[in-house]
Design an enzyme around this catalytic site. Sequence first.
Site, short mmCIF file in Angstrom:
data_model
loop_
_atom_site.label_atom_id
_atom_site.label_comp_id
_atom_site.label_asym_id
_atom_site.label_seq_id
_atom_site.Cartn_x
_atom_site.Cartn_y
_atom_site.Cartn_z
N ARG A 519 55.90 38.58 41.60
CA ARG A 519 55.57 39.21 40.31
C ARG A 519 54.80 38.25 39.42
O ARG A 519 55.21 37.12 39.19
CB ARG A 519 56.84 39.60 39.58
CG ARG A 519 57.27 41.01 39.88
CD ARG A 519 56.40 42.04 39.21
NE ARG A 519 56.84 42.33 37.86
CZ ARG A 519 57.77 43.24 37.58
NH1 ARG A 519 58.34 43.94 38.52
NH2 ARG A 519 58.12 43.44 36.32
N GLU A 669 70.76 46.42 26.05
CA GLU A 669 71.22 46.57 27.43
C GLU A 669 72.73 46.38 27.45
O GLU A 669 73.27 45.54 26.75
CB GLU A 669 70.58 45.51 28.31
CG GLU A 669 70.97 45.69 29.76
CD GLU A 669 70.82 44.41 30.55
OE1 GLU A 669 69.69 43.97 30.72
OE2 GLU A 669 71.84 43.88 30.99
N HIS A 698 67.18 50.10 35.83
CA HIS A 698 66.55 49.36 36.93
C HIS A 698 66.95 49.90 38.28
O HIS A 698 66.36 49.57 39.29
CB HIS A 698 66.92 47.88 36.83
CG HIS A 698 66.42 47.26 35.56
ND1 HIS A 698 67.23 47.10 34.46
CD2 HIS A 698 65.19 46.84 35.21
CE1 HIS A 698 66.50 46.56 33.49
NE2 HIS A 698 65.27 46.39 33.91
#
Length: 763
Positions: A519, A669, A698
Amino acid sequence: MVTTHSLGYPRIGKHRELKFALETYWKGNLSADELERTAADLRRRHWLDQSHLDWVPVGDFSLYDQVLDMSATLGNLPARVLSSDRGPDLDAYFRAARGRSQACCGGGVTAGEMTKWFDTNYHYIVPELDQTTRFTLNPERLLAQFQEARQQGHNAKPVILGPVTYLWLAKSTDGSPKLDALPGLLTVYGQLLEQLAEAGADWIQVDEPALVTELDADWRHAFELAYHQLKGCRPKLLVTTYFGQLRENLQLACELPVAGLHLDAVSARPEVERLIDWLPAHKVLSLGVINGRNVWATDLTPLLDWLEPLYARLRDRLWLAPSCSLLHVPVDLELEAALDPTLVQWLAFARQKLAELSLLATALTDGRERISGALSANRDALSSRRASPLTRRDDVRAALGRVTPQLGSRQAPYAERALLQARRLNLPPYPTTTIGSFPQTPDIRQARRAFRQGELDESGYHHRIRQEIARCVEEQEALGLDVLVHGEAERNDMVEYFGERLDGFAFTQFGWVQSYGSRCVKPPILYGDVRRPNPMTIDWFRYAQSLTSRPVKGMLTGPVTLLNWSFVRDDQPRSETCWQLALAVREEVQDLERAGAAVIQIDEAALREGLPLRRSDWPEYLDWAIDAFRLAANGVDNQTQIHTHMCYSEFNDILDAIARMDADVITIENARSHNALLDAFREVDYPNDLGPGVYDIHSPNVPAAAQIADLLRQAAQRLPAQKLWVNPDCGLKTRRWEEVRPALAAMVAAAAELREGVEAVAQ
Ligand code: GLN
Ligand code: ZN
């Protein structure tokens, strides 16, 4: 002679070759041999890029992460990733990095935990330790790459993560003290150093960045112990520290029985004099004089003014390098053909930074005359930067000059505002909402690509976005959500979208840096004074609100996140740049309010990422960062509701700062940490509303309504029910509609179930 070296080079490749090879390998469409060929080719090119230095680093290249590589070298991959029949191999290595899904052959394997590498945006795989950990040496990777570099004619300097920092970064899975593992670890490090010496290594770079953090007596002692034990090994050790000042560890670092010490002379320049005084006269001092973490060209003349007397004192003992590994900057500025040439002359990526390093060394060794042409070009470029209207705008500076603390305060305290907002919004208990984005379908991505490439004109593109907004609103109404969003279809990225609409930002084509594994991110370059020439989100908001009688949230990225996810100018304090961003966001907030938005969300996903490494430096950062948020957010009327969103679950240590933001609602979160952090909010009696994420976006798993209701019931035991909002953990852009629809339906059903309870109590 001054010796030049580098601590590490970006490994992803200037066209992200490593990323594509890895992802093809993981899909099963590339063989291990082919992957290794790509890797070897990248190493070869990267060594060539660095071949004008006296030493090139070896072992900094990694297929995934250098900390995971160290774990593999030390025989410390978690047992669960190893196949029972074989030792560690490539697939075990990738299992440690990425896990294996339940559906796969052999069943699920949990990946190693990933966390931020010091205060950078790079993430490493956390080594795991417990009482039974036994290290065994697997030196093959490092030895092979060392031979590879030597065969290609380079002066190779192996790079390893130091033993103390390795433990410092690890986690103990059974609660046993991490330092218990040190003796066993040192034995294996000793063997590794001996084998490298055997193979012909002269110098070895041992990274110990933990030395720039606050260490207690045990950890300080561990440093002494470790290096006294390794003292007997043959290769010369260069202990490197970077990312900050040594402060109270300075003497400790100087006295380690090693052959050399590297200091980040960009962030720790004030310590250099003291260091030279302390450092025993036989030791090499490597100064990291080129910033390895930003993209700016170095001002060489004043740097030489400073270095020349140091060189006169240190002579051969002086080495020069970038401040840290160049992992954190893009590879090559030369690729950026589309970038404004004015800007290009102010910049330096990895290759250019190493060229600067060689110039410095030449000037010191042979005199400045030898590089007079390059020096004057560098001087001209940087003086043009200082004077440029691109970097300084009088209107922006004047506006900042007019900022007063009152601008950062809401008109009325929260309790008063909350009543006015409740009357205006008329929401049920446990109101439901989402964090902003809805699925970015292949279709929408395709439209954006076509628009960028000129195949779709602006009105065609806007038509597509409007269609998508209409669809999102319709879906949300059908689901029965209370506060709607427009879905962010027009945004590729939450920073890029705003950066492209603000003066002061530039975008590269190839400026990728590794975030983790394959990534990469391409941070914008914030080079000049920030100004908002035009509204950025108003039309999309207006359109969405015109389609529904329910409130639609205006959706913005906050100033601190815009700052922390960009390459920021180095010619003024970050705080000042952040305030400029805040003023621009504030204008947008006020325009949204005028356009009728009753709810405005300002995302600060990256607030925590900006925290300095040392806790003692936190208050200063939090002061200006929170002030910037307040400046952006708080210029609205009492009945306008401000939301903020942060996608992490560690709040305990920054709760005061969070409370000082004074957002009416904060969404966070929470699903993965199962309400644990709500205790922290309860303890400080957090006064405003809170939306603890009720499911993990996710994961593709669709949560059951009962499971969400359960989580909400537990939340309601910790915080007053009338303060709770119901929302997912984060935005939904990476999910598919087929996952989002049932998940949100479950969420709405769970909220409805809890509402009944509240109403029953009220009766
Ligand atoms: N509003 C953004 C979204 O929903 C927030 C993203 C984030 O917090 N990272 O996508
Ligand atoms: Zn988020």
